[in-house]
Design a protein around this motif. Structure first.
Motif, PDB file in Angstrom:
ATOM      1  N   ASP C 250       0.675  -1.218  -0.021  1.00 15.70           N
ATOM      2  CA  ASP C 250       0.029  -0.017  -0.158  1.00 15.70           C
ATOM      3  C   ASP C 250       0.954   1.311   0.087  1.00 15.70           C
ATOM      4  O   ASP C 250       1.479   1.659   1.000  1.00 15.70           O
ATOM      5  N   PHE C 251       1.124   1.793  -1.015  1.00 14.88           N
ATOM      6  CA  PHE C 251       2.042   2.826  -1.245  1.00 14.88           C
ATOM      7  C   PHE C 251       1.313   4.223  -1.277  1.00 14.88           C
ATOM      8  O   PHE C 251       2.045   5.118  -1.687  1.00 14.88           O
ATOM      9  N   ARG C 252       0.034   4.182  -0.871  1.00 11.50           N
ATOM     10  CA  ARG C 252      -0.602   5.694  -1.104  1.00 11.50           C
ATOM     11  C   ARG C 252      -0.082   6.702  -0.133  1.00 11.50           C
ATOM     12  O   ARG C 252      -0.200   7.849  -0.708  1.00 11.50           O
ATOM     13  N   SER C 253       0.278   6.385   0.939  1.00 12.77           N
ATOM     14  CA  SER C 253       0.903   7.674   1.796  1.00 12.77           C
ATOM     15  C   SER C 253       2.129   7.720   0.950  1.00 12.77           C
ATOM     16  O   SER C 253       2.247   9.167   1.136  1.00 12.77           O
ATOM     17  N   LEU C 254       2.981   7.087   0.569  1.00 13.06           N
ATOM     18  CA  LEU C 254       4.369   7.407  -0.206  1.00 13.06           C
ATOM     19  C   LEU C 254       4.032   8.470  -1.294  1.00 13.06           C
ATOM     20  O   LEU C 254       4.466   9.479  -1.591  1.00 13.06           O
ATOM     21  N   LEU C 255       2.825   8.043  -1.876  1.00 13.11           N
ATOM     22  CA  LEU C 255       2.577   8.746  -3.083  1.00 13.11           C
ATOM     23  C   LEU C 255       1.726  10.116  -2.904  1.00 13.11           C
ATOM     24  O   LEU C 255       2.059  11.042  -3.694  1.00 13.11           O
ATOM     25  N   THR C 256       0.915  10.122  -1.940  1.00 16.71           N
ATOM     26  CA  THR C 256       0.537  11.559  -1.499  1.00 16.71           C
ATOM     27  C   THR C 256       1.495  12.366  -0.983  1.00 16.71           C
ATOM     28  O   THR C 256       1.568  13.495  -1.501  1.00 16.71           O
ATOM     29  N   LYS C 257       2.274  11.624  -0.283  1.00 16.88           N
ATOM     30  CA  LYS C 257       3.835  12.648  -0.083  1.00 16.88           C
ATOM     31  C   LYS C 257       4.383  13.236  -1.339  1.00 16.88           C
ATOM     32  O   LYS C 257       4.639  14.496  -1.303  1.00 16.88           O
TER      33      LYS C 257
END
Lengths: 256, 296, 427
Positions: C250-257
């Motif tokens: 789940d890379f959503r945090s990384l990508l949001t950043k």
């Protein structure tokens, strides 16, 4: 045909013979006191009747049906309910739930009915709740219906156990030292309750106690055991028998 | 600020799946007292079965999903019947059962690698459809996850609170010896509990397979997450288990926001250790202070 | 009341009686033995590869003295999560050696493959290498996966054994020891070319540049340094560097950043399946810069998972062309498919070429000791294989492979720049 019939029951642990050729029979509406010194095998006898231990020899019958060596939950369903020496409750369930749980029958037990007939299950629940409340009322702890059982005092937990037994459809009650650890003020009430179970609710009650006086007062019949049956009969006959003193001889903490 | 809101949304979606998994683990652990690592295998089994049906028979996703959940439920019951029940009959201890479960998990993992390779199995192609709420992007699928988790949690709670089966399960959890003496067949209850917990894990597995895909190694990884969720939520408490799982999802997301994605796995362990030291009975647990100490 | 706890069923937590009692012990030991037994059978079953030994060719012209058998070791994953890679590369090498033996590529020598499982783990890789050298007495070992190959280098150095990799793209692998050689594309070289392709051909001068990388590995750090050098030389600004661990999906945090850094170009230093997930999750939040990666996206079936989100992804791919009518290549493709049921890719072809180079090195130096093979390898400056053309630096043993730039267009892998020659050391 007696309600409960125990014949020739024997049990040894390793080389030690705890019980040998025990026989007793009991009818509905009467109280049988079972006494004997510590280590006499009273608890072993209760455990055998209730299915927690398998006897080496002998049979246990209820209403003529052989239940020897059956698992405890089957024994219960045949109509034998029991208490333990220390009070045993489901600590993280409410008082009401503790009582209701001892009715594992009806359509709600079929798991698919929960999905298939939710309303019928709900109606049955309501009925079970009412029955359970009635039994809580009989032991005077309706106010504890919503409390967690672990928060109740020892005496209240004891009463909860009696309500649970009454709520079950058992007709034989096995009481393993019900007075142990009870505050003296409560003892009389508890005694009255036990008598009421037999006389009003027509149950066959086996009362295991080492307090001779209590047993003599309450029982219709008394059986004295010390690994095997030493004496049995009415309280009067037993208390007059000179062998009674011998039964407790050599046992340091006899309370006779 | 929008970014933080975005993280919360992401965290709830991730935490929802964790909550479901922890809830299933908690139902089983509380009642059977087994550290059911194979829960992770059940979790991936559902996803793999669904994937096989979608990929090879062209069944619509919802139908394949139902088969997947049924498969997971069956797998959980088979594990109870084939692994744990024989062990209990032999009076095996907690550690033996745990080792058997762990060995089983490695076996399933190896089996999946052998029969289906290590490729990621994803139940969909392309990105999820999303809608915008201000600057925050929300996937419809994540809304579905959260709604389903809330509904399932409510249903499980109601089932346990107000059906005879629920009482029987809680009775065994609370005092197994006494339960026997009130006519409860604990083996039957255990089977029921495995069916219940495993179907929850199965649903979580399908969510995961649709959202980010499954691969064999993820089973053990998420079994650990599920157990941590139960520990930080408070052993013995089902709302705690769900809350614990949710907390982990939020924490992992938040840590990725504040530090880096590399910390998302370690943070789960760090949170667990912090709870064990400072609050061993977890967020909502009450009794299990002693038990946790004994467990560790 | 020993009966009660048994009947009551549920597992006791640290049931001392159970542990100390005879009953408990009697039961536990066989169970433990059973678990250990099953595990060791599984390990043994996975470890011994029935396909690993090649059949000596019967129609080879017999020299005056019987041919010297050259044992070539390979350490590949045959178990563990990377297990499917083991057979893919082993079959390639087998095919090369079978052909070398039957066509007598190195007169007086026949070649035989000895395989050890490294399970995708560096410590196991080291002991596998030691075993091959000390027990099987192989003079040369082929290996796969950067992490493991890097861990094996010091051991190869100690043992004085030639270590060849046809897969490791670590830019400096050949430089690490006099014993290391490499025929694979060089990720740093690929990065240079792709960077210039993205900035010059796609008109993104002075880009806001970001990198997503899987943590830890040395090769990744070298690539990041290379990126910074490129940006310093040709313009552009590194606006974000985000690390992830491969287990994470789940890379959503990384990508949001990453989105808040608003990059024009993102260099994905990522592994196959994660790439597809990242592209999906990035598309969800509307993060759509130019993505490029220095390794191929095809093996991981990025389109299959990412679908429309993969559109526009740029990547380097070996210059391997299965359409090429070259008979050796076509024989290889046919045989490979027959043995393993899968189509060979550029990676498989590179391992065929790597094996072929070992044969060539033996032929050139006329001997099969580690030293002779190393000398032979060092004398090869260019090499035309079925997987592309290779050039080598004689000073270091490092190599480059020709490659092409490809991109996902209309849900297909399309070639954008057909052939980039391997880096010419003479320049």
């Amino acid at each position: 045909m007696a309600t409960l019939e125990v014949q020739g029951v024997g049990k040894s642990f390793g080389g030690y013979t705890a019980l040998e050729d025990i026989g007793l029979s009991l009818d509905a509406g009467s109280i049988m006191g079972v006494i004997g010194p510590n280590g006499a095998g009273k608890s072993t006898l209760i455990n055998i009747i209730s299915g927690f231990l398998k006897p080496d020899t002998g049979t246990v019958k209820i209403n003529g049906k052989d239940i020897t060596g059956k698992a405890p939950y089957r024994v219960f369903k045949s109509g034998i309910a029991r208490t333990f020496q220390d009070s045993q409750v489901f600590g993280y369930m409410t008082g009401l739930e503790n009582v209701m749980v001892s009715a594992p029958w009806g359509i709600g037990v079929q798991e698919y009915n929960v999905l298939a007939r939710p309303f019928a299950v709900a109606r049955e629940e309501k009925q079970k709740r009412e029955e359970a409340m009635a039994h809580l009322a009989q032991v005077n702890i309706t106010d504890k219906a919503r409390s967690m059982a672990q928060a109740l005092s020892y005496g209240q937990q004891k009463l909860l156990e009696f309500a649970r037994m009454l709520n079950s459809r058992a007709n034989v009650f096995l009481l393993d030292e019900p007075m142990a650890g009870i505050h003296p003020d409560l003892v009389d009430g508890l005694k009255a309750l036990i008598v009421a179970m037999a006389k009003e609710h027509n149950k066959a009650v086996i009362l295991v106690e080492h307090n001779l006086k209590v047993v003599m007062e309450m029982s219709d019949y008394v059986t004295v055991i010390r690994n095997s049956v030493l004496l049995s009969g009415t309280p009067d006959a037993v208390s007059k028998d000179e062998r009674l003193a011998g039964a407790f001889l050599g046992v340091t903490d006899a309370t006779a | 600020m929008e970014t933080l809101a975005q993280f919360l949304v992401n965290g709830f979606a991730l935490g929802g799946v964790y909550a479901l998994l922890s809830l299933g683990f908690g139902v089983i652990y509380n009642t059977v007292r087994i550290f059911h690592v194979l829960h992770g295998a059940v979790f991936i089994t559902a996803g793999y079965i669904t994937w096989v049906f979608v990929e090879h028979t062209g069944l619509p996703l919802y139908a394949a999903g139902i088969i997947g959940v049924a498969g997971a439920t069956g797998a959980g019951m088979l594990i109870e019947l084939g692994v744990y029940r024989p062990l209990r009959k032999k009076a095996a201890g907690f550690l033996t059962a745990f080792l058997a479960s762990l060995a089983g998990m490695f076996f399933i993992e190896g089996f999946l690698v052998a029969v289906s390779s290590t490729d990621l199995k994803v139940l969909k192609q392309g990105p999820l459809s999303v809608f915008h709420l201000g600057d925050v992007v929300i996937a419809y699928f994540h809304i579905i996850i959260i709604v389903v988790v809330v509904l399932l949690f409510t249903a499980v709670t109601l089932f346990l609170r107000s059906t005879q089966w629920g009482r029987m399960i809680r009775a065994v959890a609370s005092n197994p010896e006494l339960a026997l003496s009130v006519g409860i067949n604990s083996n039957q209850v255990f089977l029921m509990v495995f069916a219940l917990g495993s179907s929850l894990a199965g649903i979580a597995g399908i969510f995961r397979a649709y959202d980010v895909g499954l691969e064999p190694v993820v089973g053990l990884q998420l079994a650990i997450i599920a157990s941590i969720g139960v520990i930080i939520g408070g052993i013995g408490s089902l709302p705690g288990a769900a809350l614990g799982g949710l907390t982990l999802g939020l924490a992992q997301t938040l840590v990725a926001f504040l530090l880096s994605g590399q910390w998302s796995q370690p943070v789960a362990i760090i949170i667990m250790l912090a709870f064990i030291v400072f609050r061993p009975y977890g967020l909502l647990g009450t009794r299990e202070h002693k038990e946790l100490r004994r467990l560790l | 009341m020993d009966g009660v706890s048994v009947l009551a069923g549920r597992f006791k937590i640290f049931d001392c009686e159970g542990y100390m009692g005879k009953k408990g012990l009697r039961f536990r030991l066989p169970l433990l033995a059973l678990v250990i037994g099953i595990v060791s059978i599984l390990i043994a079953a996975c470890g011994s590869d029935p396909t690993a030994t090649s059949v000596p060719a019967t129609d080879a012209p017999v020299p005056t003295s019987p041919p010297q058998v050259v044992k070539v070791g390979t350490t590949v994953p045959l178990s563990g999560s990377l297990a499917n890679w083991g057979d893919l590369v082993n079959v390639s090498m087998e095919l090369a050696f079978e052909r070398a033996n039957s066509e007598n590529w190195a007169p007086g020598f026949t070649f035989e493959l000895v395989t050890e499982d490294h399970q995708g783990s560096a410590p196991v890789g080291i002991s596998a290498l030691r075993k091959l050298v000390t027990v099987d007495k192989v003079p040369v070992v082929s290996t796969i996966f950067t992490q493991i190959a890097l861990a094996q280098v010091p051991v190869a150095d100690d043992l004085g054994v030639v270590l060849v990799s046809s897969g490791v793209q670590h830019p400096d692998f050949g430089k690490l020891s006099q014993w290391t050689f490499r025929n694979a594309s060089n990720s740093a070289h690929n990065a240079d070319v792709l960077y210039r392709h993205v900035t010059e051909n796609l008109g993104l001068e002075n880009p806001r540049y970001a990198a997503i990388y899987h943590g830890g590995n040395d090769a990744v750090r070298i690539l990041l340094e290379r990126d910074k050098t490129l940006l310093a030389t040709f313009g552009g600004e590194m606006v974000a560097e985000e690390a992830y661990i491969p287990e994470e999906k789940d890379f959503r945090s990384l990508l949001t950043k990453l989105k808040s850094a608003n990059p024009d170009v993102v260099h994905l230093i990522t592994l196959g399946t994660e790439t597809a997930l990242m592209l999906n999750q990035a598309a969800e939040i509307g993060l759509t810069p130019k993505y490029f990666m220095t390794i191929t996206a095809e093996g991981a079936e990025v389109i299959k998972v990412a679908g429309s989100a993969a559109e526009g992804l740029i990547y380097a791919s070996p210059a391997f062309n299965p359409e090429n009518p070259d008979p050796e290549l076509q024989d290889f493709l046919r045989e490979y498919k027959a043995r393993i049921g899968k189509d060979a890719d550029g990676f498989a072809a590179a391992y065929y070429d790597g094996a072929k180079m070992i044969v060539e090195a033996v032929k050139r130096s006329g001997g099969a000791s580690s030293q002779e093979i190393a000398d032979g390898m060092r004398s090869i400056l260019t090499f035309e294989g079925i997987g592309g053309d290779y050039t080598f630096d004689p000073a270091t043993g490092d190599g480059w492979q020709s490659f092409q730039i490809k991109s996902v267009v209309d849900q297909q892998y399309k070639t954008v720049v057909p052939l980039i020659a391997p880096y010419d050391i003479a320049q």
